[in-house]
Structures are given as structure tokens and as C-alpha cells.
Design an enzyme around this catalytic site. Structure first.
Site, PDB file in Angstrom:
ATOM      1  N   GLU A  25      39.918 -40.179   9.551  1.00 49.38           N
ATOM      2  CA  GLU A  25      41.428 -40.509  10.109  1.00 49.38           C
ATOM      3  C   GLU A  25      41.045 -39.122  10.675  1.00 49.38           C
ATOM      4  O   GLU A  25      42.140 -38.139  10.363  1.00 49.38           O
ATOM      5  CB  GLU A  25      42.782 -40.048   9.024  1.00 49.38           C
ATOM      6  CG  GLU A  25      42.838 -41.543   7.969  1.00 49.38           C
ATOM      7  CD  GLU A  25      43.568 -40.747   6.491  1.00 49.38           C
ATOM      8  OE1 GLU A  25      44.578 -40.007   6.676  1.00 49.38           O
ATOM      9  OE2 GLU A  25      43.998 -42.188   6.390  1.00 49.38           O
ATOM     10  N   GLU A  32      41.304 -48.035   3.076  1.00 50.63           N
ATOM     11  CA  GLU A  32      42.169 -47.144   2.106  1.00 50.63           C
ATOM     12  C   GLU A  32      43.404 -47.874   2.248  1.00 50.63           C
ATOM     13  O   GLU A  32      44.204 -48.142   3.811  1.00 50.63           O
ATOM     14  CB  GLU A  32      42.837 -45.228   3.038  1.00 50.63           C
ATOM     15  CG  GLU A  32      41.780 -44.409   2.419  1.00 50.63           C
ATOM     16  CD  GLU A  32      41.894 -43.137   2.695  1.00 50.63           C
ATOM     17  OE1 GLU A  32      42.805 -42.888   3.297  1.00 50.63           O
ATOM     18  OE2 GLU A  32      41.449 -42.289   3.216  1.00 50.63           O
TER      19      GLU A  32
HETATM   20  C1  BGP Z   1      45.480 -40.067   3.325  1.00 50.39           C
HETATM   21  C2  BGP Z   1      44.317 -39.793   3.540  1.00 50.39           C
HETATM   22  C3  BGP Z   1      43.925 -39.214   2.154  1.00 50.39           C
HETATM   23  C4  BGP Z   1      45.108 -38.892   1.060  1.00 50.39           C
HETATM   24  C5  BGP Z   1      45.894 -40.059   1.045  1.00 50.39           C
HETATM   25  C6  BGP Z   1      47.012 -39.588   1.123  1.00 50.39           C
HETATM   26  O1  BGP Z   1      45.884 -39.980   5.064  1.00 50.39           O
HETATM   27  O2  BGP Z   1      42.421 -39.797   3.908  1.00 50.39           O
HETATM   28  O3  BGP Z   1      43.155 -37.845   1.949  1.00 50.39           O
HETATM   29  O4  BGP Z   1      45.568 -37.072   0.728  1.00 50.39           O
HETATM   30  O5  BGP Z   1      46.503 -39.593   2.545  1.00 50.39           O
HETATM   31  O6  BGP Z   1      47.773 -38.763   1.190  1.00 50.39           O
HETATM   32  P1  BGP Z   1      49.622 -38.505   0.444  1.00 50.39           P
HETATM   33  O7  BGP Z   1      49.104 -37.840  -1.017  1.00 50.39           O
HETATM   34  O8  BGP Z   1      49.864 -37.054   0.543  1.00 50.39           O
HETATM   35  O9  BGP Z   1      50.588 -39.272  -0.463  1.00 50.39           O
END
Ligand code: BGP
Length: 465
Positions: free
Chosen positions: A168, A366
Site C-alpha cells: 500500500e 488483504e
Molecule cells: C491496512 C494495512 C495494515 C493494517 C490494516 C488495518 O491498510 O495494510 O497494515 O493496519 O489496514 O487497519 P486498522 O487497524 O486501522 O483498521
């Protein structure tokens, strides 16, 4: 009626995590300071519950037992990242032998369990020594990253199935240089564009180095391909959606896959005086070293409308000058995180890649459902996360539809394996297949983890419809 959702024979099932979010720091482990370690040391109050990156989920200490949980939750693929600041503590030069041993043991452990291993080189974490030199604003960092990537390929290529250059990359641009959410928390559009360009160049250099090291080895970039949907068919809303997509998606997708930037983006940068210093040779590197496949992170769609803020000469330029967020009435929401749930977004991504990006091979790297206060769902010693199972099923159905219509998707990885630390949100939103009790560091598989194993073993699922 029972409907079958079966996936292609070689389809992979698993999850993703990252080094800085899972490993933790042990005294004497030789790790150098990253931008996150530094930020936490000076502004701990910014981090949810004042929980920083030093403990996280203690994977550094517990990896051997943790890897068994990969098997118990049905993984056939696993993605994690190397921490640059662990491997090369000062960013350049000396390699930390303990890090080499650690990563080799982890990677070997994944392989020994018959699980494919995808390794990412960069998940938002820069050695602080390089941040002090100007971080990604400085072109020097690009060459330091290339050298780091080469070290990784030399040390670990025999154990890694596939490599990833960045996770990302738009996020550090947006959060670090347009928002106030990642270090160095600046608002400076020109710096943001330079950071984005330098990251893209670095990614192409890693692709080149990977192929020079081993022409057979495949390497990708992971992008959060959030489709931008316009509020209405009004030309101003449509334009806002087009620009949002240019900034958020095409800025990395086009150069990474097609080898060049979209003309409209280049023109916009020119118009606002944001064009970074670019050489012909650099553009040639980007053109010649596109990725072999793509990782896609998808959580929620981006809904936008015409901007509400008008740009006047001399204003601090921000994305709000081009598009405004649109809060669509009646949208389906994950009440535990506040994010929209829109499963069809995954189908739209699948078709976009099929139709506009040469139907290149891709994987979902993801997708997931963050839940705040998840311990309230604990019953008989286990988190009963039926909501997460529904979330995954909903997305898998849309992915299945995309694959049936010819999109070249080869796997599905959830965010995440064991509940992990998430930057400023620390442990607020839980995403894992495995629950982590932060205090005791005890791990317990959630209902969704057991269910995922069944899906992985059956290579799909049945649904009453
Ligand atoms: C994504 C990232 C992860 C993780 C996830 C959850 O964008 O790649 O590293 O952090 O988001 O995010 P959050 O904990 O802010 O909901």
C-alpha cells in the site's frame, strides 16, 4: 437451494501480516530504530492506549509455536514482511546476523509446513537513520532501498516463493504527507508527490534486482485498490471520482503494471506545479520493470462527490480540493469499525484488472473486518466471530463471480493471522483468525479460524440460498 462456491485447483488460502506489526523487539536482538519506534518514543500519546511497536504480538519470540497455528487455521499461503530496520539497523551497510538467522528460521518454518511464502520488503517502516536524511522525500533513499532489496534477495531467495516490493505505497504518501497519521505527519503536496514517485522508482528497481538475482522468481506490488464510486451521474461528481481514482489507485497501479503514469495525472501535477524531478533513465527503469503479478488489499469502497473546498492560489493543496468524501445513506456498515461493507467492490476490481490491466495474475492480499472490543464476543473460551465468517463469505462470493467471468485471481489472504498491532490504532481493531490476549500474550483460535480451515481444505464452501 444449496449453491457451491468452489475455487480453481491452484487457489491459495491464507493471511497476511507484517514484521513491524507482529514481531516485537527483544533486548539485544540488534534491531535498529524505525520511523515508528522513533515516533512512539517521542509521542506515545498518539498511539491508541499508548501501546507502541516494542511488544506487538511477540512473533520474534514465539514464531515456532505461532507457525503451527498457520496449519491449524488451514493456511496454504502466508505473507509477512522483513523489517528493514531489523536486517540493516542503520538502513545502509552492516547486516544484523541475528535478523538473518531469525528470518531464515521463520521462512524455513513456513516451508516445512508445506505453506507458500510471500515476503514483502516494505510495510510502512523505514529505518529512522534514513528518515533523518529526509526519508522518501529524498531520492537517495531509493538507492538505499535498492541495496536493501538486493541483500534480501541474496540472503533469502531460496526460501521465498514470491516477493513483494511495497505494501500500500499510497498510504505513507497520504498519511505521512497529506494527513497527520504517519510520521513525519506533514501536509505538503509537493513532498507527497515526490515520495510517491520515489517509491514507484524504488519498486521498479526491486523488480529489476529480483529478476537479475533469479529470472524465474516472481515479484509484485501490493496496492489498496479501492474503487471510487461517484455520488451521482452529475459530471462534477464523475470528475471527482475519476480524479480520486487517479490519485488513490492509478498513481501506482499504472506505472507498476503498464510501466507509465496516466497522462491526466501527469497533466494535473504539471498544472499545480507538483511535478517531481524525473529523468528519462528513471522513467525507462519504471517502463522496463513492471510487476509479474499484483496483490490487492480491499476493505471498503471510496465514495466521493464533487469537492466542497475551492482551491485559491496560495492555499495548502490537499485532496479535498479535488474530491469530497460522500457518506452514502443506507450503506451497509461494520458497526465495530465504522467502515462500509461493499462486497461487490471486489468483483469490480476483478473485472477492472481483467479488462484494463491485461488480466494479469493477482491475489487478494488483504481483506478483513476490524472489530473494536471483540472480547465481548467470547463464549466458552473462544471468540464467536460469526460476523467475520459472513464478511468473508460475502467477499468470496463476489470474488468467485469475478473468477467465473475470467479474472485471473489466484488466492485470498485475510488480514490477519494473529491479532496484530496496527500503527496509531495499536490493538484497537482486531482482525485476526487468532485472538491475542495482549497482557498474557496467549493465543486462541477464533471461530472464523476454524471455519477458514474447512474452506481451505474443501477449496470453497456451500451456501443455502
Ligand atoms: C491496512 C494495512 C495494515 C493494517 C490494516 C488495518 O491498510 O495494510 O497494515 O493496519 O489496514 O487497519 P486498522 O487497524 O486501522 O483498521
Amino acid at each position: 437451494m444449496t449453491k457451491e462456491y468452489m475455487f480453481p485447483d491452484d487457489f491459495l488460502w491464507g493471511s497476511s501480516t507484517s514484521g513491524p506489526q507482529s514481531e516485537g523487539i527483544e533486548p539485544g536482538d540488534g534491531k535498529g530504530m524505525s520511523n515508528w519506534d522513533y515516533w512512539y518514543s517521542v509521542e506515545p500519546e498518539r498511539f491508541h492506549g499508548q501501546i507502541g511497536p516494542e511488544k506487538t504480538s511477540t512473533f520474534y519470540k514465539n514464531f515456532a509455536q505461532d507457525l503451527d497455528l498457520l496449519v491449524e487455521t488451514g493456511h496454504t499461503v502466508f505473507r509477512t514482511s522483513i523489517q528493514w530496520s531489523r536486517l540493516i539497523p542503520q538502513g545502509r551497510g552492516e547486516v544484523n546476523p541475528q535478523a538473518v538467522e531469525f528470518y531464515r528460521q521463520v521462512f524455513q518454518g513456513v516451508r516445512d509446513r508445506g505453506i507458500q511464502l510471500y515476503v514483502n520488503l516494505y510495510h510502512f517502516d523505514l529505518p529512522y537513520a534514513l528518515q533523518e536524511e529526509g526519508g522518501w522525500e529524498s531520492k537517495e533513499i531509493v538507492w538505499a532501498y535498492e541495496a536493501y532489496a538486493k541483500v534480501c534477495f541474496q540472503l533469502f531467495d531460496d526460501l521465498v516463493d514470491r516477493w513483494i516490493t511495497f505494501n500500500e505505497p499510497i498510504v505513507p504518501v497520504e498519511c505521512g504527507y497529506l494527513g497527520d497519521y504517519h510520521y513525519p505527519a506533514k501536509v505538503d503536496a509537493k513532498a507527497a508527490v515526490a515520495v510517491g514517485y520515489h517509491t514507484q522508482l524504488a519498486s521498479a528497481l526491486a523488480v529489476r534486482a529480483c529478476h537479475e538475482n533469479n529470472p524465474e522468481k516472481k515479484i509484485a506490488i501490493v496496492l489498496n485498490l479501492t474503487p471510487a464510486y461517484a455520488k451521482s451521474q452529475d459530471p462534477e461528481d464523475l470528475k471527482a471520482a475519476r480524479i480520486a481514482e487517479l490519485f488513490q489507485t492509478k498513481s501506482f497501479l499504472d506505472p507498476s503494471v503498464k510501466g507509465h503514469y496516466p497522462e491526466e495525472l501527469v497533466d494535473l501535477m504539471e498544472e499545480y506545479g507538483l511535478t517531481p524531478e524525473v529523468t528519462k533513465e528513471e522513467l525507462q527503469i519504471i517502463a522496463n520493470h513492471t510487476v509479474d503479478f499484483l496483490g490487492v488489499n480491499y476493505y471498503q469502497p471510496l465514495r466521493v462527490q464533487a469537492p466542497l473546498l475551492e482551491y485559491q492560489d496560495g492555499d495548502l493543496l490537499v485532496p479535498d480540493h479535488f474530491f469530497a468524501p460522500y457518506d452514502m445513506p443506507g450503506k451497509k456498515i461494520n458497526p465495530h469499525r465504522g467502515w462500509e461493507i461493499y462486497e461487490q467492490g471486489l468483483y469490480d476490481i476483478a473485472l477492472n484488472l481483467r479488462d484494463n490491466y491485461g488480466n494479469l495474475e493477482w491475489l487478494v492480499t488483504e481483506n478483513g473486518m476490524g472489530v473494536e472490543g471483540e472480547e465481548v464476543f467470547k463464549d466458552h473460551g473462544r471468540i464467536q466471530d460469526a460476523y467475520r465468517i459472513d464478511f468473508v463469505k460475502g467477499h468470496l462470493k463476489e470474488l468467485h463471480r469475478g473468477i467465473e467471468e475470467g479474472s485471473n485471481c489466484k488466492g485470498y489472504m485475510m488480514w490477519t493471522f494473529i491479532d496484530c498491532w496496527s500503527w496509531l490504532n495499536a490493538y484497537k481493531n482486531r482482525y485476526g483468525f487468532v485472538e491475542l490476549d495482549y497482557e498474557s500474550q496467549e493465543r486462541t483460535i477464533k471461530k472464523s479460524g476454524l471455519w477458514f480451515k474447512e474452506v481451505s481444505q474443501a477449496n470453497g464452501f456451500l451456501e443455502e440460498e
